[in-house]
Design a protein around this motif. Structure first.
Motif, PDB file in Angstrom:
ATOM      1  N   ALA A 136      -2.460 -11.185  -6.272  1.00 23.65           N
ATOM      2  CA  ALA A 136      -1.964 -10.536  -5.091  1.00 23.65           C
ATOM      3  C   ALA A 136      -0.624 -10.760  -4.418  1.00 23.65           C
ATOM      4  O   ALA A 136       0.050  -9.921  -4.278  1.00 23.65           O
ATOM      5  N   PRO A 137      -0.236 -12.297  -4.558  1.00 19.40           N
ATOM      6  CA  PRO A 137       1.089 -12.528  -4.235  1.00 19.40           C
ATOM      7  C   PRO A 137       2.115 -11.653  -5.036  1.00 19.40           C
ATOM      8  O   PRO A 137       3.129 -11.527  -4.634  1.00 19.40           O
ATOM      9  N   PHE A 138       2.064 -11.756  -6.229  1.00 18.89           N
ATOM     10  CA  PHE A 138       3.012 -11.186  -7.152  1.00 18.89           C
ATOM     11  C   PHE A 138       2.871  -9.643  -6.910  1.00 18.89           C
ATOM     12  O   PHE A 138       4.146  -9.179  -6.759  1.00 18.89           O
ATOM     13  N   PHE A 139       1.854  -9.035  -6.615  1.00 18.84           N
ATOM     14  CA  PHE A 139       1.950  -7.450  -6.264  1.00 18.84           C
ATOM     15  C   PHE A 139       2.725  -7.275  -4.801  1.00 18.84           C
ATOM     16  O   PHE A 139       3.344  -6.220  -4.609  1.00 18.84           O
ATOM     17  N   GLU A 140       2.369  -8.278  -3.900  1.00 18.57           N
ATOM     18  CA  GLU A 140       2.982  -8.091  -2.470  1.00 18.57           C
ATOM     19  C   GLU A 140       4.316  -8.256  -2.733  1.00 18.57           C
ATOM     20  O   GLU A 140       5.230  -7.625  -1.901  1.00 18.57           O
ATOM     21  N   ALA A 141       4.983  -9.098  -3.610  1.00 26.24           N
ATOM     22  CA  ALA A 141       6.232  -9.288  -3.572  1.00 26.24           C
ATOM     23  C   ALA A 141       6.941  -8.338  -4.359  1.00 26.24           C
ATOM     24  O   ALA A 141       8.070  -7.815  -3.936  1.00 26.24           O
ATOM     25  N   ILE A 142       6.313  -7.564  -5.312  1.00 26.40           N
ATOM     26  CA  ILE A 142       6.886  -6.566  -6.098  1.00 26.40           C
ATOM     27  C   ILE A 142       7.073  -5.405  -5.171  1.00 26.40           C
ATOM     28  O   ILE A 142       8.057  -4.733  -4.946  1.00 26.40           O
ATOM     29  N   ASP A 143       6.056  -5.284  -4.197  1.00 30.16           N
ATOM     30  CA  ASP A 143       5.956  -3.892  -3.418  1.00 30.16           C
ATOM     31  C   ASP A 143       7.277  -4.123  -2.423  1.00 30.16           C
ATOM     32  O   ASP A 143       7.217  -3.016  -1.645  1.00 30.16           O
ATOM     33  N   LYS A 144       7.773  -5.098  -2.109  1.00 31.89           N
ATOM     34  CA  LYS A 144       8.869  -5.312  -1.251  1.00 31.89           C
ATOM     35  C   LYS A 144      10.078  -4.791  -1.702  1.00 31.89           C
ATOM     36  O   LYS A 144      11.128  -4.551  -1.040  1.00 31.89           O
ATOM     37  N   ILE A 145      10.204  -4.528  -2.941  1.00 32.07           N
ATOM     38  CA  ILE A 145      11.604  -4.003  -3.421  1.00 32.07           C
ATOM     39  C   ILE A 145      11.178  -2.626  -3.359  1.00 32.07           C
ATOM     40  O   ILE A 145      10.571  -1.786  -3.625  1.00 32.07           O
ATOM     41  N   PRO A 146      12.467  -2.081  -2.854  1.00 31.64           N
ATOM     42  CA  PRO A 146      12.351  -0.448  -2.215  1.00 31.64           C
ATOM     43  C   PRO A 146      12.338   0.347  -3.299  1.00 31.64           C
ATOM     44  O   PRO A 146      11.742   1.458  -3.301  1.00 31.64           O
ATOM     45  N   GLU A 147      12.695   0.069  -4.552  1.00 32.53           N
ATOM     46  CA  GLU A 147      12.725   0.948  -5.727  1.00 32.53           C
ATOM     47  C   GLU A 147      11.516   0.990  -6.543  1.00 32.53           C
ATOM     48  O   GLU A 147      11.334   1.746  -7.264  1.00 32.53           O
ATOM     49  N   VAL A 148      10.543   0.202  -5.886  1.00 35.73           N
ATOM     50  CA  VAL A 148       9.052  -0.020  -6.592  1.00 35.73           C
ATOM     51  C   VAL A 148       8.070   0.700  -5.575  1.00 35.73           C
ATOM     52  O   VAL A 148       8.043   0.058  -4.749  1.00 35.73           O
ATOM     53  N   LYS A 149       7.135   1.159  -6.317  1.00 36.77           N
ATOM     54  CA  LYS A 149       5.927   1.518  -5.563  1.00 36.77           C
ATOM     55  C   LYS A 149       4.878   1.079  -6.374  1.00 36.77           C
ATOM     56  O   LYS A 149       4.760   1.242  -7.621  1.00 36.77           O
ATOM     57  N   VAL A 150       3.987   0.166  -5.882  1.00 41.18           N
ATOM     58  CA  VAL A 150       2.734  -0.490  -6.369  1.00 41.18           C
ATOM     59  C   VAL A 150       1.445   0.402  -6.021  1.00 41.18           C
ATOM     60  O   VAL A 150       1.274   0.637  -4.834  1.00 41.18           O
ATOM     61  N   LEU A 151       0.863   0.872  -7.119  1.00 40.41           N
ATOM     62  CA  LEU A 151      -0.322   1.776  -6.908  1.00 40.41           C
ATOM     63  C   LEU A 151      -1.580   0.674  -7.391  1.00 40.41           C
ATOM     64  O   LEU A 151      -1.309  -0.039  -8.243  1.00 40.41           O
ATOM     65  N   HIS A 152      -2.781   0.936  -6.669  1.00 40.54           N
ATOM     66  CA  HIS A 152      -3.724  -0.096  -6.684  1.00 40.54           C
ATOM     67  C   HIS A 152      -4.928   0.804  -7.386  1.00 40.54           C
ATOM     68  O   HIS A 152      -5.487   1.711  -6.707  1.00 40.54           O
ATOM     69  N   HIS A 153      -5.637   0.368  -8.363  1.00 43.22           N
ATOM     70  CA  HIS A 153      -6.902   0.898  -8.991  1.00 43.22           C
ATOM     71  C   HIS A 153      -7.896  -0.290  -8.310  1.00 43.22           C
ATOM     72  O   HIS A 153      -7.707  -1.781  -8.466  1.00 43.22           O
ATOM     73  N   PRO A 154      -8.995  -0.012  -7.701  1.00 38.07           N
ATOM     74  CA  PRO A 154     -10.042  -1.051  -7.353  1.00 38.07           C
ATOM     75  C   PRO A 154     -10.629  -1.807  -8.198  1.00 38.07           C
ATOM     76  O   PRO A 154     -10.802  -3.086  -7.968  1.00 38.07           O
ATOM     77  N   THR A 155     -10.837  -1.321  -9.480  1.00 33.22           N
ATOM     78  CA  THR A 155     -11.319  -1.912 -10.513  1.00 33.22           C
ATOM     79  C   THR A 155     -10.578  -1.559 -12.042  1.00 33.22           C
ATOM     80  O   THR A 155      -9.783  -0.640 -11.717  1.00 33.22           O
ATOM     81  N   ASN A 156     -10.558  -2.239 -12.847  1.00 32.29           N
ATOM     82  CA  ASN A 156      -9.958  -2.055 -13.977  1.00 32.29           C
ATOM     83  C   ASN A 156     -10.145  -0.737 -14.862  1.00 32.29           C
ATOM     84  O   ASN A 156     -11.492  -0.469 -15.054  1.00 32.29           O
ATOM     85  N   GLN A 157      -9.486   0.079 -14.923  1.00 29.77           N
ATOM     86  CA  GLN A 157      -9.991   1.455 -15.441  1.00 29.77           C
ATOM     87  C   GLN A 157      -9.139   1.723 -17.007  1.00 29.77           C
ATOM     88  O   GLN A 157      -9.371   2.997 -17.417  1.00 29.77           O
TER      89      GLN A 157
END
Length: 56
Positions: A11-32
């Motif tokens: 979670a900390p990794f994806f939260e940090a990445i999501d703060k970069i304006p050019e990056v959008k993080v999409l989340h799957h609730p489970t591994n698909q």
């Protein structure tokens, strides 16, 4: 970037990445699987870039 059901320890990794304006993080609730992650990523449009644990 697609978070394909990663555990809470990432979670900390994806939260940090999501703060970069050019990056959008999409989340799957489970591994698909890689195929679904690629389709999700491609749904964002032609300016997206595929990243995985080997090329971050």
């Amino acid at each position: 970037m697609v978070n394909d059901g990663s555990g809470k320890e990432f979670a900390p990794f994806f939260e940090a990445i999501d703060k970069i304006p050019e990056v959008k993080v999409l989340h799957h609730p489970t591994n698909q699987g890689k195929g679904r992650a690629l389709k999700t990523e491609r749904s964002m449009g032609s300016h997206s870039r595929i990243c995985n644990r080997h090329n971050l």
